[in-house]
Design an enzyme around this catalytic site. Sequence first.
Site, mmCIF file in Angstrom:
data_model
loop_
_atom_site.group_PDB
_atom_site.id
_atom_site.type_symbol
_atom_site.label_atom_id
_atom_site.label_comp_id
_atom_site.label_asym_id
_atom_site.label_seq_id
_atom_site.Cartn_x
_atom_site.Cartn_y
_atom_site.Cartn_z
ATOM 1 N N CYS A 155 0.715 -1.158 -0.174
ATOM 2 C CA CYS A 155 -0.079 0.011 0.095
ATOM 3 C C CYS A 155 1.022 1.198 0.042
ATOM 4 C CB CYS A 155 -0.695 0.101 1.164
ATOM 5 S SG CYS A 155 -0.258 -0.230 2.836
ATOM 6 N N HIS A 202 -2.288 1.178 6.842
ATOM 7 C CA HIS A 202 -2.811 1.242 5.460
ATOM 8 C C HIS A 202 -2.137 2.873 5.187
ATOM 9 C CE1 HIS A 202 -4.250 0.312 1.603
ATOM 10 N NE2 HIS A 202 -5.108 1.237 1.602
ATOM 11 N N ASP A 233 -8.433 4.752 -2.006
ATOM 12 C CA ASP A 233 -7.781 3.576 -1.665
ATOM 13 C C ASP A 233 -6.945 2.632 -2.595
ATOM 14 O OD1 ASP A 233 -7.333 1.025 -0.296
ATOM 15 O OD2 ASP A 233 -8.907 1.011 0.893
#
Length: 458
Positions: free
Chosen positions: A99, A213, A231
């Site tokens: 991520c 994240h 995201d």
Amino acid sequence: MSAQCGSSCKKKGCSSSLSPSTTTLSLNTTTSSSLVLSDSKQSEKREQGFYQRELPSHLVAFSSLEGRKLFSQSLMEGNTHSFFPLIEQFHTQAEPSYCGLGTLVNVMNALKIDPKRVWKYPWRWFTEEFFDCCVPLEVVKKEGITLRQFACLAKCNGADCHVYRPQDSSLEEFRKFIIDSIESNDLSKIDNDPSFIVVSYDRSTLGQTGTGHFSPLAAYNAENDMVLVLDVARFKYPPHWVKLDLLWKALYPIDSSTGLSRGFVVIKKEAVKKPENAICYRVVVKEKWSETLVKLMTLTRNITEVYFTKMNQVNNESLTQTILFESIVQVLSPVIFDLVEPLLINEDKDIKSEEYELIKTLWNDKITTIYTNLKEYQLFREIMEFEKDRNKSIVIAILLISMPNELFEDLNLRAIISKLKHQFGDMCISQCCRTALESNISQITKQIQALIEMSTCQ
């Protein structure tokens, strides 16, 4: 077959005619068969995996009716300027733990930063494999990266960024940073200096599965005080709107790998262009990270002990820097001599003769450039005062600046090391840095081979 046979006997009322041992065998076989079937189903389930997850009800999917309404409102408010360059380069992370790298790819390409390296000939373009720094990609696949490592990777690759922890900021300041960043991407402003906000947050605080994240923020809705999180794990959750105060709370949980809270990063193009031949380096760890840290800590511990022994002997603080370099050289020189010499005289059994000749040729071609870059700095000059061998001095310098300051146990010594590293200006002096020095810290013999592969950001 045994199970079927047992079943058949039961149907015929003949189970009592079986001997105890036969009965036991039949039962055991049946149990074993059930376990095999169960394992088979679990294996099949694992192979099927997951296809996305549902967002918690308090998060609004970008493409939903409500999400589109929020975006339209933001558009009217003038709070979507960051969305367009980010969506133009929107990237899905390539690995479950990528991520941070996936977010960095998105942001670096949106900032139009030239990586100065070819992706696939003839094109230069940021991809995740370009960020094989500090912690090797195979380790990142398992553990991800920290907020500090994210910022360092950005700096090493041509960006300017500032990290903010929630304890050192506020919700109001966070909101202002977001709005300012969005305005910086307003193309109607002639003097715009584009920047983006990246958040490192705790998923569970948002009601999602998982923990830490990274993702960039693309838009702000002032009427509802919500932000659009792009995201990068789109296989798991789609881009979504979240209340700003909830996202702020998600910055507080501690990252277990650092003992620090998470936070956010303001990232933009670096104002001062680095020289094309700026030396950047890193150490590739081809063994367990914990084992490498132990070896680094052993070296730094030895340096620390020698340093304080000499300090106690002379009791003169003005000699601090001289004693420091003498201690460094005293500890590292014998190690480097024992491990580097076999390579230089071609006794390293792991390197074929033709490879050695290539290494030697490349080394001779590169050493002058490397030396020229290093000799401008006081740190290297000080090392050469105690170690006249140029090759060994280069390796010592790079080993020293490769060591995290935190590994130096005494706070005073750590501060000295940090100050010394700062002299290297254009060099990457952080814990992680751009591709350049590929080495195996467990075998310093590979340092020479690594140095010749040093990139000059071309």
